[in-house]
Design a protein around this motif. Structure first.
Motif, short mmCIF file in Angstrom:
data_model
loop_
_atom_site.label_atom_id
_atom_site.label_comp_id
_atom_site.label_asym_id
_atom_site.label_seq_id
_atom_site.Cartn_x
_atom_site.Cartn_y
_atom_site.Cartn_z
N UNK A 32 47.36 19.20 42.18
CA UNK A 32 47.28 18.83 43.60
C UNK A 32 48.04 17.53 43.85
N UNK A 33 47.87 16.54 42.97
CA UNK A 33 48.57 15.26 43.12
C UNK A 33 50.08 15.48 43.06
N UNK A 34 50.55 16.32 42.16
CA UNK A 34 51.97 16.61 42.04
C UNK A 34 52.48 17.34 43.28
N UNK A 35 51.71 18.31 43.77
CA UNK A 35 52.11 19.05 44.97
C UNK A 35 52.18 18.15 46.19
N UNK A 36 51.34 17.12 46.24
CA UNK A 36 51.32 16.21 47.37
C UNK A 36 52.35 15.08 47.24
N UNK A 37 53.06 15.02 46.12
CA UNK A 37 54.04 13.96 45.88
C UNK A 37 55.36 14.32 46.55
N UNK A 38 55.91 13.38 47.26
CA UNK A 38 57.21 13.57 47.89
C UNK A 38 58.31 13.16 46.92
N UNK A 39 59.40 13.92 46.83
CA UNK A 39 60.53 13.50 45.99
C UNK A 39 61.11 12.19 46.50
N UNK A 40 61.55 11.35 45.57
CA UNK A 40 62.14 10.07 45.92
C UNK A 40 63.46 9.91 45.19
N UNK A 41 64.42 9.21 45.78
CA UNK A 41 65.67 8.95 45.05
C UNK A 41 65.36 8.21 43.75
N UNK A 42 66.02 8.60 42.67
CA UNK A 42 65.77 8.01 41.37
C UNK A 42 66.90 7.18 40.82
N UNK A 43 67.90 6.90 41.64
CA UNK A 43 69.01 6.06 41.19
C UNK A 43 70.20 6.86 40.71
#
Length: 148
Positions: A15-26
């Motif tokens: 659930x925590x992973x599903x609720x995580x938004x992708x972010x730029x990683x450099x």
């Protein structure tokens, strides 16, 4: 028809992973080095990749250029995923390009500059186990943060 709303229950970790938004990683530079077992020639692979972070993991897709016997070869697509921590990283590089079709490069390294530069070793299993039977290949890798 019975109510099936309670059949699929997702774990708190998922659930925590599903609720995580992708972010730029450099923007990162990847360098792989191998010395050929056949003739001792240097084989270098280089790629620039923009990673996307999702939780503790990251992923990216780019083209890698190989330089064999000092001659550049045609770049080919690679997929990279894994984890980058402050002091270590684990990468998996996959490609479906020609003779490397299905190759999985596993990279494990430690930070030489925390969160910015990682160095370590990579290995890949034998690419043609039905006809070759070697133990695969290995070499050095470096992953460097170019910009955030």
């Amino acid at each position: 028809m019975p109510n099936r709303d309670d059949v699929l229950d997702v774990s708190p970790q998922v659930r925590a992973l599903l609720d995580t938004e992708p972010e730029p990683g450099g923007h990162w530079q990847l360098y792989l080095k191998q010395v050929s077992k056949l003739d001792g020639a240097d084989i270098d692979g280089r790629a620039l990749v923009d990673f996307i972070h999702l939780g503790d993991g990251f992923a990216g897709r780019t083209d890698m250029e190989w330089i064999v016997h000092g001659e550049p070869r045609i770049p080919f697509p690679i997929d990279i995923d894994g984890q980058i921590g402050a002091s270590e990283t684990t990468l998996t590089i996959r490609t479906e390009y020609r003779e490397l079709n299905g190759a999985v490069f596993e990279c494990h390294g430690e930070a030489t500059q925390l969160g910015k530069v990682y160095e370590g070793r990579w290995n890949v299993g034998c690419l043609k186990p039905e006809t070759c039977g070697c133990s695969g290949s290995e070499g050095y890798f470096e992953l460097t943060l170019v910009s955030v």
